[in-house]
Design an enzyme around this catalytic site. Structure first.
Site, short mmCIF file in Angstrom:
data_model
loop_
_atom_site.label_atom_id
_atom_site.label_comp_id
_atom_site.label_asym_id
_atom_site.label_seq_id
_atom_site.Cartn_x
_atom_site.Cartn_y
_atom_site.Cartn_z
N SER A 82 42.58 41.14 41.91
CA SER A 82 42.94 40.07 40.97
C SER A 82 43.98 39.14 41.58
O SER A 82 43.94 37.92 41.38
CB SER A 82 43.45 40.65 39.65
OG SER A 82 44.66 41.37 39.84
N ASP A 127 51.60 42.32 44.57
CA ASP A 127 50.25 41.98 44.99
C ASP A 127 50.11 40.51 45.35
O ASP A 127 49.55 40.16 46.40
CB ASP A 127 49.25 42.34 43.89
CG ASP A 127 49.08 43.84 43.73
OD1 ASP A 127 49.92 44.60 44.26
OD2 ASP A 127 48.11 44.26 43.07
#
Length: 389
Positions: free
Chosen positions: A149, A202
């Site tokens: 994502s 991330d």
């Protein structure tokens, strides 16, 4: 249809060491993974429509630009310092997505991230977001803890911000540090829509590449990092990160005097890993003894010890034990990466690992039903891959 106006890609990420311990204020080490999500933006002259295509999750949606323009952010939006959408704005994005606010499935969240970035950037720039086709495809399996994502959000942010002249189109493959900071800020907001309260690890790894250390909310990029070869194994075992994190919390609450030393040991592993990676990634000094073999031996020991400690935290799984057993039989070292309880494992490969050993291990793991990739860590961050014609 014209040729692609811009093609960008962003890498996934892998946690090397520090899983779960990072929740308790200990250091974790994460690195970019050379499996990427690519976004192609095609401009369509005189079109009034915008299409988003995500074939990996069987999604294709089309909107009229006028309808997207009607969804306006509430309040002032700083294009270089974005903020989360208000409840009213988020409800408007859900209507565009054709969902209600109770929908939190993968497709809905991917749509919301796109619609949020498109409409917000559209309303804060002189050059409005273009009509055309946005096509994103990924080498990263969704839901495997590999930053799929974040790679998606980072690629979206880079593509849209470049198209709208918020950031300069890079002369080479990547943007200036200042522009990367803007990309990262938007990618983080996209991640918040998808995950609620992400750490920022991330999207930072996906934006800047290489490796970072993370402790108590502070992200510190490495100055240099070795591009380590690994096998990445997806056991495809279903697991819930939320349940695993709570399980560690419950064990900690029952046995704090036992759990604290385990967490401290995991942090020492992260610190040692950081020193070794910096040494492996540095320039060799004349007359200095070659320490590459010694450093790989240390990394292998860290992998083995950390896997045992993560099992002690209660986040192991029979599938991960099977990966460790198969790789150990061939002299290789593996550990879980991410939340555990199934999911993914990484297998460290020395530079001189024989190709036939890699082939045998890969075949045995695939015979178990697992997905296996031979890849590397320390990959380049978000990148441009073509110039407009």
């Amino acid at each position: 249809m014209s040729d692609p106006e811009i093609v960008v890609s962003a890498p996934g990420k892998v946690i090397l060491f520090g899983e779960h311990a990072v929740v308790y204020g200990r250091k974790a080490i994460a690195a970019s993974l050379d499996l990427r999500t690519q976004l192609k933006i095609h401009l369509i002259p005189d079109s009034t429509a915008v299409t988003l295509e995500l074939p990996d999750i069987s999604l294709s949606n089309t909107w009229q630009v006028a309808d997207l323009a009607a969804a306006q952010p509430t309040g002032n939006v700083d294009v270089k310092n974005p903020s989360p959408p208000s409840d009213k704005y988020l409800a408007a994005l859900h209507r565009l997505a054709g969902t209600d606010t109770d929908h939190t499935d993968t497709r809905t969240l991917a749509l919301l991230a796109f619609l949020y970035m498109y409409t917000s950037i559209h309303h804060t720039t002189v050059r409005k977001c273009p009509a055309g086709r946005f096509h994103a495809a990924s080498q990263l399996p969704p839901g495997a803890g590999l930053g799929s994502s974040a790679a998606y959000c980072t690629a979206l942010a880079a593509g849209l911000l470049t198209m709208c002249n918020v950031i300069s189109r890079p002369e080479g493959k990547t943007w200036s540090k200042e522009d990367l900071e803007v990309i990262n800020a938007w990618a983080f907001q996209g991640e918040k829509l998808i995950h609620g309260n992400p750490s920022g690890i991330d999207n930072s790894v996906s934006t800047f590449g290489d490796a970072i250390s993370f402790k108590s909310g502070k992200i510190s990029p490495f100055e240099s990092v070795a591009a380590l070869k690994i096998l990445l194994v997806n056991t495809k075992g279903p697991r819930s990160t939320k349940v695993l994190v709570q399980g560690v919390r419950d064990r900690y609450n029952r046995l704090p005097a036992i759990m604290e030393p385990i967490l401290d040991s995991i942090e020492e592993i992260s610190c040692t890993c950081e020193r070794v990676l910096l040494e492996l990634g540095g320039s060799p000094v004349d007359g200095q003894e070659n320490t590459q073999g010694k450093n790989y031996q240390i990394l292998e020991e860290l992998v083995d010890i950390c896997q045992c400690l993560l099992n002690a935290l209660g986040v192991g799984h029979p599938s991960l034990d099977q990966v460790s057993s198969i790789t150990a039989k061939h002299g290789l070292h593996s550990k879980l990466t991410g939340a555990g309880g199934g999911g993914c494992a990484l297998v460290l490969l020395r530079p001189d690992t024989a190709p036939d050993v890699i082939d045998k291990v890969t075949a045995e793991l695939r015979d178990c039903g697992y997905d296996v990739w031979e890849t590397s860590i320390g990959a380049t961050g978000v990148s441009q891959h073509s110039q407009p014609k």
